[in-house]
Design a protein around this motif. Structure first.
Motif, mmCIF file in Angstrom:
data_model
loop_
_atom_site.group_PDB
_atom_site.id
_atom_site.type_symbol
_atom_site.label_atom_id
_atom_site.label_comp_id
_atom_site.label_asym_id
_atom_site.label_seq_id
_atom_site.Cartn_x
_atom_site.Cartn_y
_atom_site.Cartn_z
ATOM 1 N N TYR A 138 -7.032 -6.999 -1.418
ATOM 2 C CA TYR A 138 -7.192 -5.961 -2.440
ATOM 3 C C TYR A 138 -7.853 -4.718 -1.854
ATOM 4 O O TYR A 138 -7.429 -3.595 -2.129
ATOM 5 C CB TYR A 138 -7.993 -6.487 -3.631
ATOM 6 N N TRP A 195 -5.285 -2.984 0.370
ATOM 7 C CA TRP A 195 -4.231 -2.401 -0.473
ATOM 8 C C TRP A 195 -4.709 -1.103 -1.114
ATOM 9 O O TRP A 195 -4.024 -0.075 -1.048
ATOM 10 C CB TRP A 195 -3.834 -3.427 -1.524
ATOM 11 N N THR A 196 -5.872 -1.141 -1.726
ATOM 12 C CA THR A 196 -6.382 0.075 -2.364
ATOM 13 C C THR A 196 -6.774 1.125 -1.326
ATOM 14 O O THR A 196 -6.629 2.327 -1.574
ATOM 15 C CB THR A 196 -7.579 -0.215 -3.292
ATOM 16 N N GLU A 199 2.055 1.737 -3.352
ATOM 17 C CA GLU A 199 0.953 2.197 -4.210
ATOM 18 C C GLU A 199 0.805 3.710 -4.087
ATOM 19 O O GLU A 199 0.580 4.405 -5.089
ATOM 20 C CB GLU A 199 -0.366 1.508 -3.863
ATOM 21 N N GLY A 258 -3.648 2.855 -0.231
ATOM 22 C CA GLY A 258 -3.249 3.732 -1.330
ATOM 23 C C GLY A 258 -4.132 4.959 -1.445
ATOM 24 O O GLY A 258 -3.653 6.075 -1.667
ATOM 25 N N THR A 259 -5.425 4.759 -1.280
ATOM 26 C CA THR A 259 -6.372 5.873 -1.379
ATOM 27 C C THR A 259 -6.155 6.891 -0.268
ATOM 28 O O THR A 259 -6.074 8.099 -0.526
ATOM 29 C CB THR A 259 -7.815 5.345 -1.335
ATOM 30 N N GLY A 266 0.814 -1.216 0.000
ATOM 31 C CA GLY A 266 0.000 0.000 0.000
ATOM 32 C C GLY A 266 0.844 1.260 0.000
ATOM 33 O O GLY A 266 0.516 2.235 -0.688
#
Length: 104
Positions: A59, A62-63, A13, A66-67, A10
């Protein structure tokens, strides 16, 4: 260990998401190379985490990392607005990440 891999996936990302801004449309070689490297590392670490963690959870986390990181760095580095509603929504994403960690 898979959660550590996922955390750093992350973080990388965030690196490539912010890096995209600095590539200026992939016209700057160093930021472009660092962004691509960050993408590769991020996906590699996500792949290691997926050996153990459920794909939906991994997922989403992880996103989410990142967000949240990208939104906060956008505020800090790029002068994007830090409105109360925006910060509240970022907080909801953090709550979702924590919730997924607790139930996984």
């Amino acid at each position: 260990m898979p959660w550590v891999y996922l955390f750093f996936a992350g973080v990388f990302e965030i690196g490539w998401a912010i890096g995209l801004k600095y590539t200026e449309g992939f016209t700057r070689p160093l930021p472009t190379a660092l962004t691509v490297l960050s993408m590769i590392v991020s996906l590699g670490l996500l792949g290691l985490a997926l050996k153990t963690l459920p794909v939906g959870t991994a997922y989403a986390v992880w996103t989410g990392i990142g967000t949240v990181g990208t939104a906060l760095l956008g505020i800090y580095l790029l002068g994007e607005p830090a409105t109360a509603i925006r910060l509240s929504c970022i907080g909801l994403i953090v709550a979702g990440i924590v919730g997924l960690k607790l139930v996984a």
